[in-house]
Design a protein around this motif. Structure first.
Motif, PDB file in Angstrom:
ATOM      1  N   SER A   1       0.368  -1.369  -0.647  1.00 16.72           N
ATOM      2  CA  SER A   1       0.123   0.255  -0.110  1.00 16.72           C
ATOM      3  C   SER A   1       0.079   0.913  -0.071  1.00 16.72           C
ATOM      4  CB  SER A   1      -1.034   0.177   1.311  1.00 16.72           C
ATOM      5  OG  SER A   1      -0.120   0.233   2.662  1.00 16.72           O
ATOM      6  N   GLY A   2       0.104   2.466  -0.625  1.00 16.67           N
ATOM      7  CA  GLY A   2       0.699   3.708  -0.171  1.00 16.67           C
ATOM      8  C   GLY A   2       1.559   4.413  -1.259  1.00 16.67           C
ATOM      9  N   GLY A   3       0.844   3.762  -2.587  1.00 14.09           N
ATOM     10  CA  GLY A   3       1.060   3.869  -4.071  1.00 14.09           C
ATOM     11  C   GLY A   3       1.161   5.514  -4.161  1.00 14.09           C
ATOM     12  N   GLY A   4       0.925   6.191  -5.559  1.00 14.80           N
ATOM     13  CA  GLY A   4       0.004   7.204  -6.408  1.00 14.80           C
ATOM     14  C   GLY A   4       0.764   7.654  -6.915  1.00 14.80           C
ATOM     15  N   LEU A   5       0.685   9.380  -7.245  1.00 20.39           N
ATOM     16  CA  LEU A   5       0.227   9.619  -8.511  1.00 20.39           C
ATOM     17  C   LEU A   5       1.213  11.253  -7.285  1.00 20.39           C
ATOM     18  CD1 LEU A   5       1.369  11.251 -10.964  1.00 20.39           C
ATOM     19  CD2 LEU A   5      -1.610  12.550 -10.664  1.00 20.39           C
ATOM     20  N   VAL A   6       1.997  11.253  -7.694  1.00 19.32           N
ATOM     21  CA  VAL A   6       3.123  12.559  -6.619  1.00 19.32           C
ATOM     22  C   VAL A   6       3.879  14.032  -7.665  1.00 19.32           C
ATOM     23  CG1 VAL A   6       2.887  11.693  -5.312  1.00 19.32           C
ATOM     24  CG2 VAL A   6       5.451  11.111  -6.442  1.00 19.32           C
ATOM     25  N   GLN A   7       4.314  14.574  -7.673  1.00 20.83           N
ATOM     26  CA  GLN A   7       4.921  15.157  -8.200  1.00 20.83           C
ATOM     27  C   GLN A   7       6.522  14.985  -8.031  1.00 20.83           C
ATOM     28  OE1 GLN A   7       3.672  19.568  -8.356  1.00 20.83           O
ATOM     29  NE2 GLN A   7       2.121  19.059  -9.586  1.00 20.83           N
TER      30      GLN A   7
ATOM     31  N   TYR B   1       7.451 -15.366  -2.287  1.00 23.13           N
ATOM     32  CA  TYR B   1       6.039 -14.459  -1.530  1.00 23.13           C
ATOM     33  C   TYR B   1       6.520 -13.255  -2.856  1.00 23.13           C
ATOM     34  CZ  TYR B   1       6.121 -18.746   1.657  1.00 23.13           C
ATOM     35  OH  TYR B   1       5.937 -19.727   1.920  1.00 23.13           O
ATOM     36  N   TRP B   2       5.932 -12.464  -3.014  1.00 25.62           N
ATOM     37  CA  TRP B   2       5.247 -12.003  -3.631  1.00 25.62           C
ATOM     38  C   TRP B   2       3.654 -11.609  -3.896  1.00 25.62           C
ATOM     39  CZ3 TRP B   2       9.113  -8.916  -6.973  1.00 25.62           C
ATOM     40  CH2 TRP B   2      10.351 -10.304  -7.003  1.00 25.62           C
ATOM     41  N   GLY B   3       3.457  -9.708  -3.419  1.00 25.75           N
ATOM     42  CA  GLY B   3       2.461  -9.261  -3.431  1.00 25.75           C
ATOM     43  C   GLY B   3       2.104  -8.702  -4.906  1.00 25.75           C
ATOM     44  N   GLN B   4       0.954  -8.200  -4.692  1.00 24.67           N
ATOM     45  CA  GLN B   4       0.268  -8.258  -6.552  1.00 24.67           C
ATOM     46  C   GLN B   4       0.772  -6.575  -7.041  1.00 24.67           C
ATOM     47  OE1 GLN B   4      -1.610  -9.663  -7.566  1.00 24.67           O
ATOM     48  NE2 GLN B   4      -1.186 -11.546  -6.972  1.00 24.67           N
ATOM     49  N   GLY B   5       1.703  -5.689  -6.263  1.00 19.22           N
ATOM     50  CA  GLY B   5       2.228  -4.715  -6.391  1.00 19.22           C
ATOM     51  C   GLY B   5       1.220  -2.854  -6.496  1.00 19.22           C
ATOM     52  N   THR B   6       1.868  -1.863  -6.280  1.00 21.22           N
ATOM     53  CA  THR B   6       1.278  -0.098  -6.258  1.00 21.22           C
ATOM     54  C   THR B   6       2.415  -0.282  -7.059  1.00 21.22           C
ATOM     55  OG1 THR B   6       0.543   1.171  -4.328  1.00 21.22           O
ATOM     56  CG2 THR B   6       2.473   0.236  -4.229  1.00 21.22           C
ATOM     57  N   GLN B   7       1.001   0.896  -7.187  1.00 20.04           N
ATOM     58  CA  GLN B   7       1.514   1.651  -9.071  1.00 20.04           C
ATOM     59  C   GLN B   7       1.810   3.423  -8.104  1.00 20.04           C
ATOM     60  OE1 GLN B   7       2.012   1.609 -12.331  1.00 20.04           O
ATOM     61  NE2 GLN B   7       2.664   3.912 -11.984  1.00 20.04           N
ATOM     62  N   VAL B   8       3.341   3.552  -8.546  1.00 21.21           N
ATOM     63  CA  VAL B   8       3.888   4.590  -8.179  1.00 21.21           C
ATOM     64  C   VAL B   8       4.276   5.460  -9.352  1.00 21.21           C
ATOM     65  CG1 VAL B   8       5.507   6.344  -7.865  1.00 21.21           C
ATOM     66  CG2 VAL B   8       5.229   3.563  -6.061  1.00 21.21           C
ATOM     67  N   THR B   9       3.344   7.007  -9.774  1.00 22.27           N
ATOM     68  CA  THR B   9       3.772   7.885 -11.099  1.00 22.27           C
ATOM     69  C   THR B   9       4.170   9.223 -10.232  1.00 22.27           C
ATOM     70  OG1 THR B   9       1.761   6.593 -11.726  1.00 22.27           O
ATOM     71  CG2 THR B   9       2.631   8.920 -12.898  1.00 22.27           C
ATOM     72  N   VAL B  10       5.471   9.700 -10.620  1.00 26.12           N
ATOM     73  CA  VAL B  10       5.899  10.923 -10.382  1.00 26.12           C
ATOM     74  C   VAL B  10       5.381  11.310 -11.937  1.00 26.12           C
ATOM     75  CG1 VAL B  10       8.396  11.951  -9.530  1.00 26.12           C
ATOM     76  CG2 VAL B  10       7.430   9.757  -9.346  1.00 26.12           C
ATOM     77  N   SER B  11       5.419  12.304 -11.815  1.00 24.95           N
ATOM     78  CA  SER B  11       5.555  13.756 -12.772  1.00 24.95           C
ATOM     79  C   SER B  11       6.243  14.655 -12.923  1.00 24.95           C
ATOM     80  CB  SER B  11       3.842  14.495 -12.915  1.00 24.95           C
ATOM     81  OG  SER B  11       3.611  15.299 -11.953  1.00 24.95           O
ATOM     82  N   SER B  12       6.558  15.118 -13.728  1.00 24.21           N
ATOM     83  CA  SER B  12       7.721  16.407 -13.628  1.00 24.21           C
ATOM     84  C   SER B  12       7.328  17.553 -13.949  1.00 24.21           C
ATOM     85  CB  SER B  12       8.791  16.215 -15.118  1.00 24.21           C
ATOM     86  OG  SER B  12       7.230  15.910 -16.535  1.00 24.21           O
TER      87      SER B  12
END
Length: 126
Positions: A7-13, A115-126
């Protein structure tokens, strides 16, 4: 069956921070080490960081040294990845992985984990 939940992923600058969490669902693991990997679109999965549960030994990819910090909370059986000064090239799906095998030489490769998780998306905008 043990599953890892990120958990904790998201869209940031660019320049912002995020903290990712990784915890097992259901019963806890007798884990030797936990690692974070990431995969950007069209690229191979790459190692980010790892930590051993007994000694707390940390290892980082060169691309994140000085910006990312991996830490564990034994009471919560949770591993965190604090990501500071994020860059657009950090954009990826971040997955955590765990191993019960004492194989410190294999912690920077995917085959070192069971063991692996499903993943969480991290997107960094410029």
């Amino acid at each position: 069956q043990v599953q890892l939940v990120e958990s904790g992923g998201g869209l940031v600058q660019a320049g912002d921070s995020l903290r990712l969490s990784c915890a097992p669902s259901g019963r806890g693991l007798g884990t030797y080490a936990t690692g974070w990997f990431r995969q950007a679109p069209g690229k191979e999965r790459e190692f980010v960081a790892s930590i051993t549960w007994s000694s707390g030994r940390r290892n980082y990819a060169e691309s994140v040294k000085g910006r990312f910090t991996i830490a564990r909370d034994n009471a919560k059986n949770t591993v965190y990845l604090q990501m500071n000064n994020l860059k657009p090239e950090d954009t990826a799906v971040y997955s955590c992985a765990a191993t019960m095998k004492p194989t410190p030489w294999a912690l920077s490769i995917g085959q070192g984990y069971e063991y692996w998780g499903q993943g969480t998306q991290v997107t960094v905008s410029s």
